[in-house]
Scaffold this active site. Structure first.
Site, PDB file in Angstrom:
ATOM      1  N   ASP A   1       3.416   3.856  -1.487  1.00 45.99           N
ATOM      2  CA  ASP A   1       4.337   3.272  -0.517  1.00 45.99           C
ATOM      3  C   ASP A   1       3.691   2.796   0.773  1.00 45.99           C
ATOM      4  O   ASP A   1       4.299   2.005   1.496  1.00 45.99           O
ATOM      5  CB  ASP A   1       5.450   4.277  -0.187  1.00 45.99           C
TER       6      ASP A   1
ATOM      7  N   HIS B   1       2.864   2.198  -7.981  1.00 40.52           N
ATOM      8  CA  HIS B   1       2.439   1.760  -6.658  1.00 40.52           C
ATOM      9  C   HIS B   1       2.412   2.957  -5.724  1.00 40.52           C
ATOM     10  O   HIS B   1       2.848   4.056  -6.077  1.00 40.52           O
ATOM     11  CB  HIS B   1       3.412   0.706  -6.111  1.00 40.52           C
TER      12      HIS B   1
ATOM     13  N   ARG C   1      21.326   2.571 -13.146  1.00 38.89           N
ATOM     14  CA  ARG C   1      20.738   3.692 -12.399  1.00 38.89           C
ATOM     15  C   ARG C   1      20.905   3.407 -10.914  1.00 38.89           C
ATOM     16  O   ARG C   1      20.414   2.402 -10.404  1.00 38.89           O
ATOM     17  CB  ARG C   1      19.266   3.812 -12.764  1.00 38.89           C
TER      18      ARG C   1
ATOM     19  N   HIS D   1       3.370   6.219  -7.901  1.00 36.32           N
ATOM     20  CA  HIS D   1       4.597   6.509  -8.642  1.00 36.32           C
ATOM     21  C   HIS D   1       5.233   5.207  -9.114  1.00 36.32           C
ATOM     22  O   HIS D   1       4.889   4.124  -8.657  1.00 36.32           O
ATOM     23  CB  HIS D   1       5.589   7.295  -7.772  1.00 36.32           C
TER      24      HIS D   1
END
Length: 678
Positions: A552, A550, A632, A622
């Site tokens: 931002d 996507h 994570r 990204h």
């Protein structure tokens, strides 16, 4: 020996056979049979069972809609009736629905399916199996349609995108084979109308937009009908539900109204998107107004303009258009009654979707340029053509405008903090406005923030460790800076750890602002301490991403190779950064791609203190690869150059920190009201 049956018995047998033939086989059983056949390599059975499951799923939905609408009309509620008469109508309507539905699909309990199956059909998983089965059976046309249908709701699925490209190159596969079998009629007609309008085919566009409106209102009726049935009561144990009849019915209707409330949002949400298109319904009348004007059908144009103003009362440009039409026609008009009726019934629901554009001070209708084409040059009141999915620009602001040359983006400024190390710049990361830095924070700070994450994120933002909004194979939890300060004040986490998150995010902001040589202040748009955790037992054969590809501040459209700067994208975001707290997990690499969302241009392996920063536009698509083992954690940051879009919670956090700084010691008690400050 011949056997003779009485005619009455033959008629009864015929009726029973006809009835049983009309009953639907449960779609979860058909789905399960298709999956089993797939792993057995019986692809003909896969197609037979899966197509049957899709047909049965649609049939159950149709039966519920028809029966609920019929019984709703048959047993209406009288606003002036007593409680007993109201309850009588409720129970009669319920009995009517059950009888009607069971006549069409059989015993309803047989068709109750698990939430997992419901989600699979919602995410169009059956079409993934169908695509592979049709491929094995060498039926590329059907495979292309199934692949396209799946990809519309799962645009992050890299492998399916590659399959679609291969189908396009196959002999005999035409463009019209790539159809969305699950396309909603109102959205399909609307999209077709936009394309025709952009090509200047105003007559064709009008037909499609008018069809889209009819289909939208029909879809709304169906959506609300589906809310009429049994509801889920979160937090209630049905076996121990001991409330009175009044409370039971009250709870039911509360849940039902909540369901209906979501229909406006649902109808405006495209497949694969989490957020609806802002201004979706009014936009139909906006386009129609322009199209009718282009064909000099001013009566209809005035009607559509007045209808649009029902949704956006007093909007300057539309008000000017109304005055223009009135002057030319010599009389007034009336808005469309259907829209007026709909708005009266669902005003609050629509306002929640429309309010965003108005409160932000943006003058737009899901975005078009207002230019001076198509009308007299001396008037600012004439409606104009639209230019794709762009924002309104007042005509008066477009006259005699000199455009300054665009300065190329810059980078390479000082990193401010002596410990921070430049690892890769834009050139090394194969893009523009990208940077990778190490040692932004220390090992001790990573450890402290990760411990903070464990304490605060599960209760922080409402996910509570549930399934990630991006993939069913991971859990997701997060918290804002303000939430951590609140928890620190309440003694649930160390207050100095909450302050550390505040300070670290400010450090990241200053580094990004300095490195990219920005001439104005970079403000926080949103800050999130977030952890993603692989769900044990759900990692075999994963081909999805932890976070889909996507951009931002715009909506990525890989097929068109475009990124549309339109709501629901956060169009005001200018720069983004991710500061990692750990690297002791498998998978989870951050990746940049080309606009096609599949060609990876750079990959970043997270570790403690590493930060990737980049501009937020379509130049930097990204995503995050699947996390297959472990957890994570990172501090995710988004920034804006526009002070109007500063993060409200950050401003509140600033006030809290100022109050804390006024104390002699952070660990001592504080004389602040958490309701006021937090």
């Amino acid at each position: 020996m011949d056997v003779h049956f009485p005619r009455s018995l033959l008629a009864l047998l015929a009726a029973l056979l006809s009835f049983s033939a009309a009953l639907l086989e449960p779609y979860d059983l058909l789905y399960d049979g298709a999956v089993r056949a797939f792993y057995d390599g019986d692809y003909k059975a896969v197609v037979r069972h899966m197509e049957g499951a899709l047909s049965s799923h649609a049939g159950v939905r149709r039966a519920k809609v028809r029966c609920r609408l019929r019984c709703q009309d048959k047993h209406q509620f009288d606003a002036g009736a007593s409680d007993l008469l109201f309850f009588d109508a409720v129970l009669r309507r319920s009995a009517c629905m059950n009888t009607c539905i069971e006549e069409k699909i059989g015993t309803q309990s047989v068709h109750r399916v698990s939430e997992d199956v419901v989600q699979d059909f919602h995410r169009r998983i059956p079409y993934n199996y169908l695509q592979l089965a049709y491929q094995k059976l060498k039926q590329p046309e059907q495979a292309a349609a199934a692949a396209h249908t799946y990809f519309q709701a799962n645009p992050e699925h890299v492998e399916m995108g590659q399959n679609l490209e291969q189908y396009k190159d196959l002999q005999g596969v035409r463009e019209d084979h790539f159809v969305d079998r699950e396309a909603r009629p109102h959205q399909r007609s609307f999209t077709a109308g936009v394309r025709l309008y952009d090509r200047g085919d105003y007559e064709g566009a009008i037909v499609m937009f008018e069809d889209a409106l009819v289909e939208y209102y029909n879809a709304d009726v169906e959506c609300r009908a589906l809310c009429q049935g049994p509801q889920r009561f979160e937090g209630h144990d049905h076996l121990h539900y001991r409330y009175s009849l009044h409370e039971l019915i009250s709870d039911h209707f509360t849940q039902m109204l909540h369901c209906e409330h979501e229909c406006v949002r649902d109808l405006a949400t495209r497949p694969g998107r989490l957020s609806p298109m802002e201004n979706y319904l009014p936009l139909h009348y906006d386009y129609l107004q322009f199209a009718y004007f282009q064909l000099e059908r001013l009566e209809e144009a005035l009607q559509c303009t007045l209808t649009y103003l029902l949704f956006h009362e007093g909007e300057e440009f539309m008000t000017d258009n109304v005055e223009f039409y009135r002057e030319v026609l010599g009389h007034n008009g009336r808005p469309r009654e259907k829209a007026a009726w709909y708005l009266r019934r669902h005003k609050q629901e629509l306002e929640l979707l429309l309010i965003g554009s108005e409160t932000m001070g943006i003058e737009f209708t899901e975005g078009h340029y207002w230019s001076s084409t198509g009308g007299r040059e001396d008037s600012n009141r004439i409606p104009s053509g639209t230019d794709g999915w762009m924002e309104y620009v007042p005509i008066s602001e477009k006259k005699d405008v000199t455009v300054a040359p665009v300065q190329p983006p810059q980078e390479g400024g000082p990193l401010i903090y002596h410990s921070v190390q430049l690892v890769q710049n834009s050139v090394a990361l194969n893009g523009t406005q990208r940077v990778l830095l190490d040692d932004v924070i220390s090992e001790e700070e990573c450890s402290e923030l990760k411990q903070l994450a464990h304490s605060v994120t599960i209760a922080g933002d409402g996910y509570r460790g549930k399934m990630s909004p991006h993939t069913p194979n991971e859990r997701f939890e997060g918290a804002t800076v303000l939430k951590t300060l609140q928890y620190g004040y309440e003694g649930r986490v160390p207050l100095r750890s909450a302050r550390l998150l505040y300070d670290v995010s400010e450090r990241a902001r200053r580094i990004i602002e300095s490195y990219f040589l920005l001439n104005s202040t970079l403000h926080f748009s949103y800050t999130h301490l977030v952890c993603r955790t692989a769900i044990t037992g759900q990692q075999d054969h994963r081909n999805d991403l932890s976070h889909p590809i996507h951009a931002d501040n715009c909506l990525l459209d890989p097929e068109a190779n475009e990124c549309w700067k339109e709501p629901p994208a956060y169009t005001y975001r200018d720069y983004s950064a991710l500061l990692y707290l750990n690297g002791d997990f498998e998978g989870g690499e951050f990746i940049f791609t080309e606009m096609d969302a599949k060609t990876v241009t750079a990959s970043v392996k997270p570790k403690c203190g590493r930060m990737v920063g980049f501009s937020s536009g379509g130049e930097n698509p990204h995503g995050v690869k699947a996390i297959t083992v472990g957890q994570r954690c990172a501090v995710a940051l988004w920034f804006t150059l526009d002070p109007l879009f500063r993060e409200l919670e950050r401003l509140q956090a600033d006030e809290v920190v100022q109050a804390l700084d006024s104390q002699s010691h952070w660990d001592q008690g504080l004389n602040i009201n958490p309701k006021d400050e937090l």
